[in-house]
Design a protein around this motif. Sequence first.
Motif, PDB file in Angstrom:
ATOM      1  N   ASP A 107       7.843  22.932  -8.912  1.00 33.38           N
ATOM      2  CA  ASP A 107       7.504  24.251  -9.426  1.00 33.38           C
ATOM      3  C   ASP A 107       6.371  24.178 -10.425  1.00 33.38           C
ATOM      4  OD1 ASP A 107       9.563  25.342  -7.999  1.00 33.38           O
ATOM      5  OD2 ASP A 107      11.006  25.118  -9.625  1.00 33.38           O
ATOM      6  N   ASN A 108       5.753  25.344 -10.707  1.00 34.20           N
ATOM      7  CA  ASN A 108       4.817  25.446 -11.800  1.00 34.20           C
ATOM      8  C   ASN A 108       4.959  26.799 -12.462  1.00 34.20           C
ATOM      9  OD1 ASN A 108       3.121  27.406 -10.517  1.00 34.20           O
ATOM     10  ND2 ASN A 108       2.398  25.777  -9.182  1.00 34.20           N
ATOM     11  N   ASP A 109       4.120  27.078 -13.447  1.00 40.06           N
ATOM     12  CA  ASP A 109       4.300  28.265 -14.265  1.00 40.06           C
ATOM     13  C   ASP A 109       4.123  29.562 -13.502  1.00 40.06           C
ATOM     14  OD1 ASP A 109       4.952  26.889 -16.437  1.00 40.06           O
ATOM     15  OD2 ASP A 109       3.122  27.249 -17.570  1.00 40.06           O
ATOM     16  N   SER A 110       3.129  29.660 -12.661  1.00 38.04           N
ATOM     17  CA  SER A 110       2.793  30.961 -12.129  1.00 38.04           C
ATOM     18  C   SER A 110       2.643  31.024 -10.625  1.00 38.04           C
ATOM     19  CB  SER A 110       1.459  31.430 -12.744  1.00 38.04           C
ATOM     20  OG  SER A 110       1.533  31.420 -14.129  1.00 38.04           O
ATOM     21  N   LEU A 111       2.542  29.874  -9.960  1.00 39.60           N
ATOM     22  CA  LEU A 111       2.246  29.880  -8.538  1.00 39.60           C
ATOM     23  C   LEU A 111       3.436  29.460  -7.723  1.00 39.60           C
ATOM     24  CD1 LEU A 111      -1.265  28.237  -8.595  1.00 39.60           C
ATOM     25  CD2 LEU A 111      -0.720  30.649  -8.458  1.00 39.60           C
ATOM     26  N   ASN A 112       3.365  29.712  -6.417  1.00 37.93           N
ATOM     27  CA  ASN A 112       4.377  29.261  -5.490  1.00 37.93           C
ATOM     28  C   ASN A 112       3.987  27.954  -4.825  1.00 37.93           C
ATOM     29  OD1 ASN A 112       5.840  31.494  -6.034  1.00 37.93           O
ATOM     30  ND2 ASN A 112       5.099  32.668  -4.302  1.00 37.93           N
ATOM     31  N   THR A 113       2.911  27.336  -5.276  1.00 41.51           N
ATOM     32  CA  THR A 113       2.481  26.054  -4.738  1.00 41.51           C
ATOM     33  C   THR A 113       2.158  25.135  -5.890  1.00 41.51           C
ATOM     34  OG1 THR A 113       0.315  27.078  -4.535  1.00 41.51           O
ATOM     35  CG2 THR A 113       1.582  26.838  -2.534  1.00 41.51           C
ATOM     36  N   PRO A 114       2.146  23.804  -5.669  1.00 39.89           N
ATOM     37  CA  PRO A 114       1.978  22.877  -6.779  1.00 39.89           C
ATOM     38  C   PRO A 114       0.608  22.938  -7.416  1.00 39.89           C
ATOM     39  CG  PRO A 114       2.936  21.812  -4.872  1.00 39.89           C
ATOM     40  CD  PRO A 114       2.445  23.141  -4.432  1.00 39.89           C
ATOM     41  N   ILE A 115       0.538  22.400  -8.615  1.00 38.75           N
ATOM     42  CA  ILE A 115      -0.705  22.349  -9.358  1.00 38.75           C
ATOM     43  C   ILE A 115      -1.576  21.234  -8.822  1.00 38.75           C
ATOM     44  CG2 ILE A 115      -1.671  21.969 -11.637  1.00 38.75           C
ATOM     45  CD1 ILE A 115       0.978  22.860 -12.758  1.00 38.75           C
ATOM     46  N   ALA A 173       1.406  36.306 -22.307  1.00 38.37           N
ATOM     47  CA  ALA A 173       0.803  35.879 -23.570  1.00 38.37           C
ATOM     48  C   ALA A 173       1.728  36.179 -24.743  1.00 38.37           C
ATOM     49  CB  ALA A 173      -0.549  36.567 -23.762  1.00 38.37           C
ATOM     50  N   MET A 174       2.379  37.334 -24.708  1.00 35.25           N
ATOM     51  CA  MET A 174       3.312  37.685 -25.780  1.00 35.25           C
ATOM     52  C   MET A 174       4.486  36.713 -25.813  1.00 35.25           C
ATOM     53  SD  MET A 174       3.216  41.844 -25.266  1.00 35.25           S
ATOM     54  CE  MET A 174       4.461  42.199 -26.506  1.00 35.25           C
ATOM     55  N   GLU A 175       4.987  36.335 -24.642  1.00 30.69           N
ATOM     56  CA  GLU A 175       6.103  35.390 -24.579  1.00 30.69           C
ATOM     57  C   GLU A 175       5.688  34.013 -25.083  1.00 30.69           C
ATOM     58  OE1 GLU A 175       8.249  37.441 -20.679  1.00 30.69           O
ATOM     59  OE2 GLU A 175       7.169  35.532 -20.499  1.00 30.69           O
ATOM     60  N   LYS A 176       4.476  33.582 -24.691  1.00 25.15           N
ATOM     61  CA  LYS A 176       4.002  32.272 -25.131  1.00 25.15           C
ATOM     62  C   LYS A 176       3.830  32.220 -26.652  1.00 25.15           C
ATOM     63  CE  LYS A 176       3.360  29.559 -21.490  1.00 25.15           C
ATOM     64  NZ  LYS A 176       2.038  29.088 -21.106  1.00 25.15           N
ATOM     65  N   GLU A 181      10.595  33.818 -12.105  1.00 21.65           N
ATOM     66  CA  GLU A 181      10.258  34.870 -13.061  1.00 21.65           C
ATOM     67  C   GLU A 181      10.179  34.325 -14.475  1.00 21.65           C
ATOM     68  OE1 GLU A 181      11.833  39.368 -14.186  1.00 21.65           O
ATOM     69  OE2 GLU A 181      12.663  38.282 -12.481  1.00 21.65           O
ATOM     70  N   ASN A 182       9.138  34.726 -15.190  1.00 18.37           N
ATOM     71  CA  ASN A 182       8.943  34.344 -16.590  1.00 18.37           C
ATOM     72  C   ASN A 182       8.995  32.837 -16.798  1.00 18.37           C
ATOM     73  OD1 ASN A 182       8.677  37.019 -17.415  1.00 18.37           O
ATOM     74  ND2 ASN A 182      10.873  37.249 -17.752  1.00 18.37           N
ATOM     75  N   ASN A 183       8.257  32.109 -15.940  1.00 17.51           N
ATOM     76  CA  ASN A 183       8.140  30.673 -16.125  1.00 17.51           C
ATOM     77  C   ASN A 183       9.507  29.989 -16.072  1.00 17.51           C
ATOM     78  OD1 ASN A 183       6.982  28.195 -16.588  1.00 17.51           O
ATOM     79  ND2 ASN A 183       6.850  28.453 -18.793  1.00 17.51           N
ATOM     80  N   GLN A 184      10.277  30.328 -15.018  1.00 18.85           N
ATOM     81  CA  GLN A 184      11.620  29.777 -14.812  1.00 18.85           C
ATOM     82  C   GLN A 184      12.485  29.949 -16.059  1.00 18.85           C
ATOM     83  OE1 GLN A 184       9.371  26.441 -14.339  1.00 18.85           O
ATOM     84  NE2 GLN A 184       8.459  27.532 -12.647  1.00 18.85           N
ATOM     85  N   LEU A 185      12.469  31.164 -16.595  1.00 24.06           N
ATOM     86  CA  LEU A 185      13.145  31.428 -17.859  1.00 24.06           C
ATOM     87  C   LEU A 185      14.637  31.122 -17.780  1.00 24.06           C
ATOM     88  CD1 LEU A 185      12.946  32.546 -20.740  1.00 24.06           C
ATOM     89  CD2 LEU A 185      13.346  34.829 -19.810  1.00 24.06           C
TER      90      LEU A 185
END
Length: 711
Positions: free
Chosen positions: A529-537, A636-639, A355-359
């Motif tokens: 891990d990556n920002d948004s997916l459950n699989t690698p980039i 986008a707001m968080e970034k 959640e939230n880019n591994q916040l």
Amino acid sequence: MFAPTWRLWGEEKCEGAIYTVYLKKVRYHHPSRSITQESDDDEISHLEWETVRVRFLKAGTLEKLIESLASDTGELESTFVNVFLATYRTFSTTRQVLNLILDRYLALSSSSNKIYGLREDHKKALRLTLQVWLDAYPEDFRDPPFFSCLRQLSEFTKIHLPGSDLNIKAGYKLDKMKREEDIKGSTMLGKILSCEEMRVHCSSPMSNGNHQPYEFLDIPESTFAQQLTRMDTVLFKGVIAHQCLGSVWSRRDRGRGDAAASVTATVDQFNAVSFRVQSTILVDTELKPSQRARLIVKWIDIAQELRMHKNFSSLKAIISGLQSNPIYRLKKTWGAVIKDKAELYEELARIFSEENNQLNQRELLMKEGTAKHAQTAHANDRHLPKALEKLAVNPLAISYGTIPYLGTFLTDLTMIDTAIPDTVANGLINFDKKRKEFEVLAQIRLLQGAANAYQMERDELFERWWESVLVLDDKESWRLSCQIEPQGSSAQSSTREGRMRKRAQIGHRKNDSIASTSSGSSSSQFFFDNDSLNTPISHNDTCSLERKMSTSSSSSSLPSLDVSVHSGGTSASGRTPERNSNTQQQQPAPSPYITPDFYIIRVSIESSAHEIEGVNLYKSIMLSNSERTVSVIRKAMEKHGFEGNPEDYTLAQFLPDGEMLLPASANVYYAINTQYDLNFVLRRRRHGDENTIIRKNPAKDHKVRKKLLVT
């Protein structure tokens, strides 16, 4: 002198370079007035203001980058030098850079265009750059057996800078590396013989006297955590930061070789821990569920100790092992895990939530990275705060460093490499990208310094146990798991078992992917891990993400690029145990490839403040195929670092004829127009913004859509 104020002026282009120019406004007190005198008069009348133009190289040729190692006044640009030396391998080679620096030095020596003092300052800056290079990155010059680059530098300084510090340093480094190489070659056979003798000695029943080898359940959790942390510390401190760069780490088609050897060693250790979690739980198929549950509880207790040690690498490895399909599908076993331990497991797994880019994980690294003890916990945690409180009040508590989960940084660097182009107009090297990469590398270097706080003794009995564990590959783990609890069993679980399984699923919502390299020489597991997916980039030109099943536990695999999902190993789909048992076959076999596409979009903010400053700042966001508009707005707001209600904002894509405004409930992945640049603007909602339409059937080819253009 007071703090300067900065204002973006614009860009300045010249041959071979693009500069970002700022106006720096500096104020000075009047030199002839004392503070007492000024207090009696109008202060403003005794202030002098000066506006200075400051240029930062945004992009340029390699030659321009070399020139920028020194400022226009000849001073060493220390920040620029650090960024350049940390990242140049992504666009050049050691030999090429060294040749250009030496050529520039000779050109300055023979040049008459600059006054003598300025020319000498520039030459001094180049000498300092070479010294920093030798001290900070000696591995760049370690190319046995001839050490051609270091030999070239030594001979150059012997001729043009005889007796200088640089000449002495280059000669010393060359002699040292040659001696080390000679010793390495002469002792290789001795090491092999020594290892063989050690193996025979350890296998002898009389070799350890009264010291019996460890049994897994008998190893104290504190000892286990200390020994894992000791191993992780050595590996993490040995990580060469620039080997984590996306274009280095993902260099598959050109062959990686030793370009990422220090990172690969960390990956191998991570996999070794995760594999042993699976092996210790599965290898004895005759255990009762309650007995097997004791093994899971043991690993949970070890994970808690690792949390106290701030070792997030092995902690993540244990959580990933427990989340792997062969373990996570054991309903009866998880049903026998006592409630408190299941809750503790959930708290530990929550640290690595997607959640939230591994916040959660990122906040912990920020708060505890250089702290002496673990001291924070999630708001919903119940068990960890108690342990942390005991640690905080213990006057004998040992100070620890921090071992991060390296995959977090590899993800960030791969995202930067994927989202930002290497070159800009006319093929100029995008140095702004290098600055962003350097920010991540600096975090790694900072944590490496903090890791010096670990001081742990080696435990030979633990190492004997560690090496004795039978490590299973994915296929064998799945076979044993199905033997322990056959698939499609009609036996009904008890109410308590159902509750425990439901709790266990919370931690299993996302299982890390297992990547494999195409190098052909290795194929093992790394949970990435990556920002948004459950699989690698994937760093390929396509957006396919596949994961190939590993077949050997003795080799290594690297995250990013070409991974496929198989049903016998770790699940990347986050399916529940019930669904797995209904859909998986009796024999483990690769399932059809799952290739979820993704896009990387760039989002700017429309605001008066940005317009005044003349800045158009974009943030890159990874977009999966299940993202709704509100979710993307929130990211986008968080970034961009500001708060508010996402529903008060709208998101629009820039198109040649205007803008396409996205409805709040839209699936952004299917709504956007991929025929143009994926540039978006985030702005406050205006009257009439809700009157938009979107294609009703997103299952069709996403290149064909209905669009509303807002001009």
